[in-house]
Design a protein around this motif. Structure first.
Motif, PDB file in Angstrom:
ATOM      1  N   UNK A   1     -76.719 124.810 -78.747  1.00  0.00           N
ATOM      2  CA  UNK A   1     -77.590 124.100 -79.687  1.00  0.00           C
ATOM      3  C   UNK A   1     -77.761 122.618 -79.347  1.00  0.00           C
ATOM      4  N   UNK A   2     -77.015 122.136 -78.363  1.00  0.00           N
ATOM      5  CA  UNK A   2     -77.200 120.751 -77.932  1.00  0.00           C
ATOM      6  C   UNK A   2     -78.609 120.519 -77.382  1.00  0.00           C
ATOM      7  N   UNK A   3     -79.300 121.612 -77.014  1.00  0.00           N
ATOM      8  CA  UNK A   3     -80.681 121.473 -76.532  1.00  0.00           C
ATOM      9  C   UNK A   3     -81.591 120.883 -77.597  1.00  0.00           C
ATOM     10  N   UNK A   4     -81.161 120.948 -78.870  1.00  0.00           N
ATOM     11  CA  UNK A   4     -81.965 120.402 -79.972  1.00  0.00           C
ATOM     12  C   UNK A   4     -81.894 118.879 -80.044  1.00  0.00           C
ATOM     13  N   UNK A   5     -80.897 118.297 -79.430  1.00  0.00           N
ATOM     14  CA  UNK A   5     -80.641 116.871 -79.605  1.00  0.00           C
ATOM     15  C   UNK A   5     -81.754 116.015 -79.015  1.00  0.00           C
ATOM     16  N   UNK A   6     -82.248 116.410 -77.852  1.00  0.00           N
ATOM     17  CA  UNK A   6     -83.287 115.608 -77.203  1.00  0.00           C
ATOM     18  C   UNK A   6     -84.531 115.500 -78.080  1.00  0.00           C
ATOM     19  N   UNK A   7     -84.895 116.592 -78.732  1.00  0.00           N
ATOM     20  CA  UNK A   7     -86.075 116.575 -79.586  1.00  0.00           C
ATOM     21  C   UNK A   7     -85.935 115.614 -80.758  1.00  0.00           C
ATOM     22  N   UNK A   8     -84.727 115.510 -81.314  1.00  0.00           N
ATOM     23  CA  UNK A   8     -84.486 114.576 -82.421  1.00  0.00           C
ATOM     24  C   UNK A   8     -84.676 113.142 -81.940  1.00  0.00           C
ATOM     25  N   UNK A   9     -84.154 112.855 -80.763  1.00  0.00           N
ATOM     26  CA  UNK A   9     -84.286 111.498 -80.215  1.00  0.00           C
ATOM     27  C   UNK A   9     -85.747 111.202 -79.865  1.00  0.00           C
ATOM     28  N   UNK A  10     -86.428 112.157 -79.244  1.00  0.00           N
ATOM     29  CA  UNK A  10     -87.830 111.944 -78.871  1.00  0.00           C
ATOM     30  C   UNK A  10     -88.709 111.711 -80.090  1.00  0.00           C
ATOM     31  N   UNK A  11     -88.377 112.359 -81.209  1.00  0.00           N
ATOM     32  CA  UNK A  11     -89.142 112.141 -82.443  1.00  0.00           C
ATOM     33  C   UNK A  11     -88.978 110.708 -82.925  1.00  0.00           C
ATOM     34  N   UNK A  12     -87.782 110.151 -82.768  1.00  0.00           N
ATOM     35  CA  UNK A  12     -87.545 108.746 -83.123  1.00  0.00           C
ATOM     36  C   UNK A  12     -88.376 107.814 -82.249  1.00  0.00           C
TER      37      UNK A  12
ATOM     38  N   UNK B   1     -66.157 114.440 -71.497  1.00  0.00           N
ATOM     39  CA  UNK B   1     -67.561 114.262 -71.838  1.00  0.00           C
ATOM     40  C   UNK B   1     -68.287 115.543 -71.462  1.00  0.00           C
ATOM     41  N   UNK B   2     -68.733 116.302 -72.451  1.00  0.00           N
ATOM     42  CA  UNK B   2     -69.302 117.627 -72.206  1.00  0.00           C
ATOM     43  C   UNK B   2     -70.826 117.627 -72.233  1.00  0.00           C
ATOM     44  N   UNK B   3     -71.421 116.522 -72.702  1.00  0.00           N
ATOM     45  CA  UNK B   3     -72.883 116.487 -72.782  1.00  0.00           C
ATOM     46  C   UNK B   3     -73.343 115.035 -72.820  1.00  0.00           C
ATOM     47  N   UNK B   4     -74.383 114.749 -72.064  1.00  0.00           N
ATOM     48  CA  UNK B   4     -75.033 113.440 -72.146  1.00  0.00           C
ATOM     49  C   UNK B   4     -76.540 113.644 -72.171  1.00  0.00           C
ATOM     50  N   UNK B   5     -77.220 112.697 -72.759  1.00  0.00           N
ATOM     51  CA  UNK B   5     -78.682 112.726 -72.797  1.00  0.00           C
ATOM     52  C   UNK B   5     -79.184 111.305 -72.658  1.00  0.00           C
ATOM     53  N   UNK B   6     -80.168 111.115 -71.798  1.00  0.00           N
ATOM     54  CA  UNK B   6     -80.779 109.810 -71.582  1.00  0.00           C
ATOM     55  C   UNK B   6     -82.269 109.956 -71.805  1.00  0.00           C
ATOM     56  N   UNK B   7     -82.811 109.230 -72.786  1.00  0.00           N
ATOM     57  CA  UNK B   7     -84.196 109.432 -73.200  1.00  0.00           C
ATOM     58  C   UNK B   7     -84.912 108.091 -73.297  1.00  0.00           C
ATOM     59  N   UNK B   8     -86.149 108.029 -72.808  1.00  0.00           N
ATOM     60  CA  UNK B   8     -86.986 106.863 -73.036  1.00  0.00           C
ATOM     61  C   UNK B   8     -86.714 105.703 -72.113  1.00  0.00           C
ATOM     62  N   UNK B   9     -87.050 104.520 -72.595  1.00  0.00           N
ATOM     63  CA  UNK B   9     -87.063 103.319 -71.772  1.00  0.00           C
ATOM     64  C   UNK B   9     -85.977 102.324 -72.172  1.00  0.00           C
ATOM     65  N   UNK B  10     -85.467 101.623 -71.180  1.00  0.00           N
ATOM     66  CA  UNK B  10     -84.601 100.476 -71.435  1.00  0.00           C
ATOM     67  C   UNK B  10     -85.436  99.220 -71.657  1.00  0.00           C
ATOM     68  N   UNK B  11     -86.603  99.169 -71.015  1.00  0.00           N
ATOM     69  CA  UNK B  11     -87.561  98.062 -71.182  1.00  0.00           C
ATOM     70  C   UNK B  11     -88.954  98.637 -70.950  1.00  0.00           C
ATOM     71  N   UNK B  12     -89.693  98.875 -72.029  1.00  0.00           N
ATOM     72  CA  UNK B  12     -90.989  99.541 -71.873  1.00  0.00           C
ATOM     73  C   UNK B  12     -92.046  98.611 -71.281  1.00  0.00           C
ATOM     74  N   UNK B  13     -91.938  97.306 -71.523  1.00  0.00           N
ATOM     75  CA  UNK B  13     -92.908  96.363 -70.956  1.00  0.00           C
ATOM     76  C   UNK B  13     -92.787  96.294 -69.424  1.00  0.00           C
ATOM     77  N   UNK B  14     -91.568  96.366 -68.921  1.00  0.00           N
ATOM     78  CA  UNK B  14     -91.334  96.307 -67.483  1.00  0.00           C
ATOM     79  C   UNK B  14     -91.306  97.689 -66.835  1.00  0.00           C
ATOM     80  N   UNK B  15     -91.410  98.732 -67.661  1.00  0.00           N
ATOM     81  CA  UNK B  15     -91.399 100.084 -67.127  1.00  0.00           C
ATOM     82  C   UNK B  15     -90.053 100.529 -66.598  1.00  0.00           C
ATOM     83  N   UNK B  16     -88.957 100.009 -67.164  1.00  0.00           N
ATOM     84  CA  UNK B  16     -87.611 100.358 -66.711  1.00  0.00           C
ATOM     85  C   UNK B  16     -87.059 101.473 -67.593  1.00  0.00           C
TER      86      UNK B  16
END
Length: 387
Positions: free
Chosen positions: A4-15, A34-49
């Motif tokens: 069910x950890x597959x659901x986590x990314x969708x919650x973050x993407x909705x934010x 550490x059994x699961x990690x998820x990295x979503x989105x930008x660290x700096x959207x203006x610079x595209x990082x």
């Protein structure tokens, strides 16, 4: 077990889609790994990082549990007791006064180390109370001097100046979130003979291998710091102000804030979390004794003191050593075990540890004023429901 950890990314993407943040990192620890990690989105959207594994975050109040750990190291070495008055270490806290609508008057008793750790000291952050306004003048002066090249107080000097300001209430009367951890940081300096940063590095960061954690970022790592954001005029925009006398982290600060000053990565802070989960030891290195961790993660508040522990994120909890402690999951809206503990920061970094399930979550974002969000609770309920 973790499907069910597959659901986590969708919650973050909705934010992210709702402009609640631009990027996030999530880590789940179970039974010491550490059994699961998820990295979503930008660290700096203006610079595209994009957000990366080694992205660095402003911890803000997630600094406080590290300060509590440092205090517990000194406590178990016999350097002070919880009932010792703060004035023994910082003399300006002699004869504290209380300022409210009835005027200024002597407090009924001294502030103790235990009052600092439980946020029952009466020492305010800058806020709307009369005492908070008096305190705000000090914090404002420090910020102005930083921006204009004036004299800056160091950690101990800043705490000594706070000791000259009135309290919001007599110590021990109630819980109130304030500058107690910054004063605790100065006590640690006095007792240890080191700066707070030196003590953290020698006693916690270096033993745990937390090489990306500190009060400033070396030049060669600075590009890894995520951009901070604030929701303004209907969208997320870069946050460029200074908050709580913190600087831009590009150089060693004069004031090392035990309440809010650290930067770190989710991997580094996971090592600190694993140490607590393993009752004070990580990778064969012992930072705290088992019984000391039990003390550090226990509720310190009486029922009367808890009456003011009424934030949305603290409902159903007690509080001790700069962390919430879960007492009633039905009130908190969490499916965690009683005794689960952790804290969050003003920029949205968050962690929670469930000792009974040997389960922890860390969720890092950089969104001004976020603190503990509903998103964090939804993520936790999915994670705890999956194991």
């Amino acid at each position: 077990m973790y499907e069910n950890f597959r659901l986590l990314r969708g919650i973050i993407e909705a934010d992210i889609k709702a402009d609640c943040t631009v990027g996030a990192k999530l880590a789940v620890i179970h039974k010491g790994e550490t059994v699961f990690t998820e990295t979503v989105g930008m660290a700096d959207k203006e610079k595209g990082i994009p957000m990366k594994e080694d992205t660095m975050f402003r911890l803000f109040s997630m600094t406080k549990p590290v300060t509590a750990c440092a205090a517990m190291i000194l406590l178990e070495r016999g350097k002070f007791e919880l009932n010792n008055p703060v004035k023994w270490f910082l003399p300006t806290f002699e004869a504290p006064t209380v300022l409210d609508e009835q005027g200024e008057r002597p407090a009924d008793r001294d502030i103790t180390i235990g009052d600092l750790l439980s946020m029952t000291s009466g020492i305010p952050y800058p806020d709307g109370h009369l005492s908070g306004q008096a305190m705000g003048a000090l914090w404002g002066m420090q910020s102005d001097n930083y921006l204009n090249g004036g004299k800056l107080y160091n950690t101990k000097e800043f705490a000594l100046e706070m000791g000259k300001k009135p309290l919001t209430f007599t110590p021990g009367k109630q819980w109130m979130y304030g500058a107690s951890a910054d004063v605790m940081g100065a006590v640690i300096e006095v007792v240890s003979g080191m700066t707070l940063g030196e003590f953290f590095r020698k006693e916690i960061f270096e033993p745990l291998g937390m090489n990306d954690t500190g009060f400033y970022i070396p030049k060669e790592k600075y590009s890894r710091l995520a951009q901070a954001y604030e929701y303004k005029d209907g969208k997320d925009v870069p946050f460029t102000h200074f908050h709580l006398c913190l600087t831009d982290y590009s150089e060693q600060p004069a004031f090392e804030s035990g309440g809010a000053g650290l930067v770190s990565t989710i991997e580094d802070y996971s090592k600190f979390v694993k140490m607590l989960m393993n009752k004070g030891e990580y990778n064969g290195v012992r930072i705290l004794g088992r019984k000391t961790v039990e003390l550090m993660t226990r509720n310190f508040l009486s029922d009367e003191q808890k009456s003011s522990l009424n934030w949305d994120s603290t409902v159903g909890h007690g509080y001790g050593c700069f962390m919430r402690v879960l007492e009633d999951g039905t009130k908190a809206g969490l499916n965690q075990s009683e005794g689960s503990y952790g804290w969050d920061g003003w920029m949205g970094c968050y962690f929670s540890i469930d000792p009974k399930e040997e389960l922890a979550v860390l969720y890092f974002i950089q969104q001004a004023g976020a603190g503990c969000t509903g998103t964090v609770r939804r993520l936790q309920n999915v994670i705890w429901g999956a194991v």
